[in-house]
Design a protein around this motif. Structure first.
Motif, mmCIF file in Angstrom:
data_model
loop_
_atom_site.group_PDB
_atom_site.id
_atom_site.type_symbol
_atom_site.label_atom_id
_atom_site.label_comp_id
_atom_site.label_asym_id
_atom_site.label_seq_id
_atom_site.Cartn_x
_atom_site.Cartn_y
_atom_site.Cartn_z
ATOM 1 N N GLN A 169 41.472 35.857 31.048
ATOM 2 C CA GLN A 169 41.164 36.092 32.459
ATOM 3 C C GLN A 169 41.991 37.270 32.963
ATOM 4 O OE1 GLN A 169 42.149 32.673 34.814
ATOM 5 N NE2 GLN A 169 44.353 32.973 34.642
ATOM 6 N N GLU A 228 38.362 37.700 36.706
ATOM 7 C CA GLU A 228 39.238 36.707 37.313
ATOM 8 C C GLU A 228 38.884 35.292 36.883
ATOM 9 O OE1 GLU A 228 39.381 37.125 41.514
ATOM 10 O OE2 GLU A 228 40.147 39.177 41.475
ATOM 11 N N THR A 229 37.616 35.069 36.595
ATOM 12 C CA THR A 229 37.188 33.756 36.106
ATOM 13 C C THR A 229 37.446 33.676 34.610
ATOM 14 O OG1 THR A 229 35.467 33.607 37.795
ATOM 15 C CG2 THR A 229 35.266 32.155 35.873
ATOM 16 N N THR A 281 46.174 35.813 30.203
ATOM 17 C CA THR A 281 45.960 36.433 31.502
ATOM 18 C C THR A 281 46.489 37.857 31.443
ATOM 19 O OG1 THR A 281 46.184 34.306 32.608
ATOM 20 C CG2 THR A 281 46.403 36.289 33.967
#
Length: 306
Positions: A169, A228-229, A281
């Motif tokens: 993400q 972002e997801t 991330t």
């Protein structure tokens, strides 16, 4: 730790409920009692064996009037088909029906494993180059002609590997349209067979490949835009459990390469029967990783990469 003792999560219990080949007692079958197992199911391709998965297992039998040592090749071997269920044993079918010895004092000892692979002597081998094989073993089940109807004869398969899953993400500052190219787990070993002379609890009951870097399969370069997801990245891989709670990865995007990044999981070791979800991330300063455990055995974990 739900289901850990029986199945180490979502492995299959297989009922070994034999019945006589000839219910009338006709001695034309030589007095043997069939080891017979319910209705059949289909086989599946290599993948994690989860609840409801239909799969084929290898099974072999030894006969002895004393305690079996498993030093010699089994008297017979074949395959069985069943469905994984974490709560209760499931009926199976035999590819080739096997029988208890007609001598009531002779015990049949059985070992079962997945994937069935190729048995030579007491060694099972199978191909595995991409980490897609979920290696399962069941403790020994034994019986005689007199105990053929014992309902407690259950093959309780257990996962022998650790499962690793990745997700990606975008974090703060990640350049727009950053795409994932590859994830590589460093210096891992993959299951390639079983040593049937060993106890199921022995560390060397599973045979493994030489340690090497493993590129996570199922990732097409630049096919996934990191957003972002959170999104899954690649296929699950099954590796040899690791002594210690860390392992190293390399990650490549279209904008940067991150080498020698350390993943740390909760607990003392990377354990068999445990599925780890590793979240990558991506931000301006690097990758932040969080590791949680899902599907097989429930645990928690986290990791940060700077």
């Amino acid at each position: 730790m739900k289901n850990r003792i029986l199945l180490s999560f979502l492995t299959a219990g297989v009922l070994l409920s034999g019945c006589s080949k000839n219910e009338s007692g006709d001695p034309s079958d030589g007095g043997r009692a069939a080891i017979r197992l319910g209705s059949g199911v289909a086989t599946v391709s290599k993948a994690p064996v989860n609840d409801g998965t239909q799969f084929t297992a290898g099974i072999a039998g030894w006969e002895n009037t004393a305690t079996e040592t498993y030093a010699a090749a089994p008297l017979w071997n074949t395959t069985i088909q069943t469905t994984a269920n974490a709560e209760e044993g499931q009926a199976v079918t035999w590819t080739a029906t096997q029988y208890y010895n007609a001598d009531e004092g002779t015990t049949t000892y059985m070992k079962a494993w997945h994937p069935a692979g190729t048995l030579s002597g007491t060694a099972v081998t199978f191909s595995n180059t991409d980490g897609s094989v979920d290696a399962l073993l069941a403790p020994v089940v034994s019986g005689t002609k007199l105990t053929k109807d014992d309902p407690d004869k259950v093959l309780a398969f257990a996962h022998r590997t650790a499962q690793i899953n990745f997700k990606v993400q975008a974090g703060a500052g990640l350049a727009a349209n950053t795409t994932l190219r590859s994830i590589t787990i460093k210096d891992v070993q993959l299951p390639t067979g079983f040593d049937l002379t060993k106890e199921i609890t022995a560390d060397d009951v599973v045979t493994y490949s030489t340690a090497a870097d493993l590129t996570v399969p199922g990732i097409t370069a630049d096919a996934v835009t990191i957003a972002e997801t959170a999104a899954p990245a690649g296929n699950p891989v099954m590796i040899k459990p690791i002594s210690g709670n860390t392992f190293s990865i390399d990650v490549e995007t279209n904008n940067a390469t991150y080498t020698g990044q350390t993943v740390t999981v909760t607990g003392t070791n990377v354990e068999a029967g445990t599925a780890y979800d590793v979240m990558l991330t991506f931000g301006q300063s690097g990758i932040t990783l969080k590791a949680t455990v899902t599907d097989w055995k429930k645990e928690t974990g986290s990791a940060d990469i700077k």
